[in-house]
Enzyme design. Structure first.
Site, short mmCIF file in Angstrom:
data_model
loop_
_atom_site.label_atom_id
_atom_site.label_comp_id
_atom_site.label_asym_id
_atom_site.label_seq_id
_atom_site.Cartn_x
_atom_site.Cartn_y
_atom_site.Cartn_z
CB SER A 24 -1.05 0.31 1.23
OG SER A 24 -1.94 1.31 0.94
CG ASP A 47 7.28 4.55 -11.80
OD1 ASP A 47 7.72 3.43 -11.87
OD2 ASP A 47 6.31 4.70 -12.44
CE LYS A 107 -4.68 -2.01 0.73
NZ LYS A 107 -4.92 -0.78 0.70
#
Length: 631
Positions: free
Chosen positions: A347, A358, A372
Site C-alpha cells: 500500500s 519510476d 496493493k
C-alpha cells in the site's frame, strides 16, 4: 443520515452502497443485541438485506457507464431486472434461513452471524474492503494516531505462553518494573497461560487512567509477581530504528506503517543521522503494511524534486476525475538512496517505493512487494463501528498499477500465497544479481519505460531492481530460536552459574550494542549446550547446536542485547547479518550513479557488484519469527 456525503450521481450509488449497507446493518445489529428473541426475528431480515444489496450493487456496477448518461433518472431507483434478481435471491435465502432456524442442532450467535454476513458481502467486492466491530475499529484509529492506551510492553507467544520480549522506555510497564522474559499468567484475575498474544493484547489495552492487574512468572523467583499498572499513552512510531549502519551509511527502519507522524519522524531521523556523518541512506520498508495516503506523499517528497508526480488516483466517485499528487518538497534530500522491500511491503509503502523507482531516484532491493494498488476510505459508523471501503485505484508516476489479481475469490490465497514470488529463482549468497530489474513473469503484464530508459511491468507489486532474498528457514532453526530465548531468560536473571555478570537489572535505552557488551564467548556457548542437554522439551541435541554455531551465536546475542538495551538494539544485531541489508549497502554507489544519470538525462547501464557475505550466510526470514505485539 450516515456520516458520509450525499450521493448526487447515480453512478456513485454502487461505490457507496456497501458503506450505506454497513451503516444500516450495524444499527440494526446493535438494536438486535438487546434481546435474544428480537435477534432471532431480525436475523433473517438482516441476512436477506445483505444478499439483496449485494445483488443491486452488482447490477449497478455492471451498468454504471450506461447510467452515467441518464442524469435525469432517480438516484435511488432500481431497474426491473435488478428487482427481479433481488426478489429471487431473497426467496431462496429465506428458505435457507428457515431451514437453519428449524433444524440447526446448536444455538445461533445472531450478532456474530450478522457481522459475518456484512464482511462476506464486502469480500465479494475486493480483499481490502473490511468491516470493523467497535474494538477493532478503535485499534485501527489508535494505529493511525501513532499511540494507544496500554502499558508499554512488546509481547510474544512462545511454546508455553505469552512472554514479555521488551519493555518500552518511559511507559507504565517500565516504571512498574516489568522485565524481559516475564511470563504473563494472569490478566485481571483471568488465567492467561493458554492465551494467544492477541488475547493478551485485547485484555491489557484499555482506557487511559484505568488500572490492569498482571501476574507474571519471573526467572529466578519461585513465587509469581503481581503488578497493578495504570494504563497510559504508549508511543507507536512508524520508525522503530534509525542509526549508522556503517561509517557514512545511515539506516532508517520505517516499518511501523504510515501514520499521522510518519513524515515528521523521517525528517527528524535524517537530521539526526546527518549530524552523525551520514552521506548515504538505506530506507527499510520491509513488512510495512501501509497506511495514510497523504503521509506516503510527504515521505516520497523528502527525496523527489518539487512538482514530480508521486501517485495518480482514479476512482468512480471521489476520484472520478483522476488526481495526480506531486512532490511538495522544497529542499529534497539528494544523498544516495536504497529502499528495502519484501513480500509484506504494501500500500502506502509501495507508493513510496514506486515513485523512487519510476523517477530513478534510488534503487529498490529485496523481494517483490505485496501488490496493493487500491485506495480505501475510512467510514465512521454508529456505535463506534466502521469500515474501510475501496474507492479508487492508484498508479505510479509512469502509470503502473501495482494491484495483484484477486479474481479467484480466495482470501487465503490472496494474503498467504505470492505465486509470482514463489516461482522466482532465489539469488544465492555471493551470486551477482541481474544487471537489469527482474521482470514480471506474467506475459500479460503491461510494460512501462521510466527514468533512464528502464522498463518495468504493471501488476503484482513492485519488482525490485536487485533481488535479495530472505534466506530459508528450518524446523531446527525454529527450535534454536526458542531455546535461545528460554536460555537468555535465565542468563539475564543471573541464574546461570559462572555467568552472573550477564545479569540485567535495568534496561539501558538509546545505546547501540558494542562488541564488548555481553559477548557470546566459549563460556556462554558451553552453558547453552548444557541447557540443551538438560531440557528435553527443546527437542534439540548438542550436535545440532554445533552444526549451526554462527546462527546460534547471532540469536543468543540478539536476545541478550534485547534484554539489556531494548528491542531496537536487538534488531541492530540482526541487521548486522541481514543479507538484504548487506546487499543494500553494497549497491549504494550504483544508486548514486543512477540518480546522477537521471538528473543529467544520460542513459545508464548498471552492473551490480557482488557483496562480500559474512560467514553466517544462512538466515531465517522475519516471517518465521514469533509474532510480536505491542500492548
Amino acid at each position: 443520515m450516515p456520516p458520509f456525503k450525499v450521493i448526487h450521481k447515480r453512478a456513485d450509488v454502487a461505490s457507496a452502497l456497501a458503506a450505506s449497507l454497513c451503516y444500516i446493518l450495524t444499527s440494526l445489529a446493535i438494536e438486535a443485541a438487546r434481546t435474544k428473541d428480537f435477534m432471532r426475528r431480525s436475523f433473517t431480515f438482516l441476512a436477506v438485506l445483505v444478499i439483496v444489496a449485494a445483488t443491486i450493487a452488482g447490477g449497478l456496477s455492471a451498468k454504471s457507464a450506461r447510467r452515467r448518461s441518464a442524469s435525469n433518472s432517480n438516484a435511488t431507483a432500481t431497474s426491473p431486472a435488478d428487482k427481479y434478481e433481488a426478489d429471487r435471491i431473497e426467496n431462496d435465502y429465506r428458505e435457507a434461513i428457515a431451514t437453519v432456524e428449524d433444524r440447526y442442532a446448536g444455538e445461533v450467535d445472531y450478532e456474530k452471524a450478522t457481522q459475518a454476513a456484512i464482511q462476506g458481502m464486502l469480500f465479494t467486492l475486493d480483499p481490502h474492503s473490511v468491516y470493523f466491530p467497535a474494538a477493532e475499529f478503535k485499534k485501527l484509529k489508535e494505529d493511525q494516531a501513532s499511540s494507544f492506551y496500554g502499558i508499554g510492553v512488546q509481547i510474544v507467544r512462545h511454546d508455553d505462553g505469552v512472554y514479555i520480549q521488551s519493555v518500552v522506555e518511559s511507559t507504565p510497564a517500565s516504571r512498574a518494573g516489568l522485565r524481559y522474559g516475564d511470563r504473563i499468567v494472569e490478566v485481571d484475575g483471568k488465567d492467561a497461560r493458554d492465551w494467544s498474544s492477541d488475547q493478551v493484547s485485547r485484555n491489557v489495552r484499555g482506557a487511559r487512567g484505568e488500572s490492569v492487574m498482571l501476574k507474571v512468572e519471573r526467572a529466578g523467583q519461585e513465587a509469581a509477581v503481581n503488578f497493578k499498572i495504570v494504563r497510559d499513552a504508549v508511543p507507536l512510531p512508524s520508525i522503530r530504528n534509525a542509526f549508522m549502519l556503517s561509517p557514512g551509511t545511515g539506516y532508517v527502519g520505517l516499518v511501523g506503517g504510515f501514520q499521522h507522524t510518519t513524515d515528521d519522524e523521517l525528517r527528524e531521523s535524517i537530521s539526526s543521522l546527518k549530524k552523525d556523518g551520514m552521506r548515504q541512506l538505506v530506507l527499510d520498508l520491509r513488512n510495512n503494511p501501509g497506511g495514510l495516503l497523504d503521509q506516503s506523499i510527504d515521505v516520497a517528497s523528502e527525496f523527489l524534486p518539487r512538482e514530480k508526480v508521486i501517485i495518480s488516483v482514479k476512482g468512480r466517485s471521489e476520484y472520478h476525475d483522476p488526481v495526480s499528487y506531486k512532490s511538495n518538497g522544497s529542499d529534497p534530500e539528494d544523498l544516495p538512496l536504497v529502499v528495502l522491500i519484501n513480500r509484506n511491503t504494501a500500500s502506502a509503502s509501495e507508493i513510496v517505493a514506486g515513485a523512487i523507482q519510476d523517477h530513478g531516484r534510488g534503487l529498490i532491493v529485496g523481494e517483490t512487494s505485496f501488490g496493493k494498488g487500491l485506495v480505501q476510505h475510512v467510514f465512521q459508523l454508529p456505535y463506534n463501528h466502521g469500515l474501510t471501503l475501496t474507492t479508487a485505484r492508484y498508479y505510479t508516476p509512469y502509470g503502473r498499477s501495482l494491484q495483484r489479481d484477486y479474481s479467484s475469490g480466495s482470501i487465503y490465497d490472496y494474503y498467504a500465497r505470492h505465486d509470482q514470488n514463489d516461482n522466482q529463482q532465489a539469488i544465492q549468497p555471493g551470486q551477482p544479481s541481474p544487471a537489469e530489474p527482474a521482470q514480471s513473469r506474467s506475459t500479460n503484464a503491461p510494460a512501462f519505460r521510466t527514468a533512464a530508459g528502464r522498463v518495468f511491468y504493471g501488476g503484482g507489486g513492485i519488482t525490485p531492481d536487485i533481488e535479495a532474498r530472505a534466506l530459508s528457514a528450518s524446523v531446527v532453526r525454529g527450535r534454536l530460536i526458542e531455546a535461545a530465548f528460554y536460555f537468555t531468560r535465565e542468563l539475564a536473571a543471573g541464574t546461570v552459574l559462572g555467568l552472573e555478570s550477564y545479569r540485567v537489572d535495568k534496561v539501558i535505552y538509546n545505546r547501540g550494542p558494542r562488541a564488548t557488551d555481553f559477548p557470546v564467548n566459549d563460556r556462554v556457548l558451553e552453558a547453552f549446550r548444557n541447557y540443551i542437554r538438560k531440557d528435553a522439551t527443546r527437542h534439540l541435541v548438542v550436535t545440532q547446536v554445533d552444526a549451526d554455531l554462527d546462527f546460534v551465536k547471532l540469536r543468543l546475542r540478539e536476545e541478550i542485547i534485547t534484554a539489556a538495551f531494548g528491542a531496537d538494539a536487538g534488531q541492530r544485531v540482526l541487521l548486522e547479518s541481514d543479507p538484504q541489508a548487506l546487499r543494500a549497502v553494497g549497491v549504494l554507489p550504483d544508486a548514486k550513479r543512477l540518480a546522477e544519470a537521471v538528473r543529467n538525462g544520460t542513459p545508464i547501464s548498471l552492473n551490480f557488484r557482488t557483496v562480500r557475505w559474512p560467514s553466517f550466510v544462512r538466515g531465517i526470514p522475519e516471517s518465521e519469527e514469533p509474532d510480536q505485539i505491542l500492548v
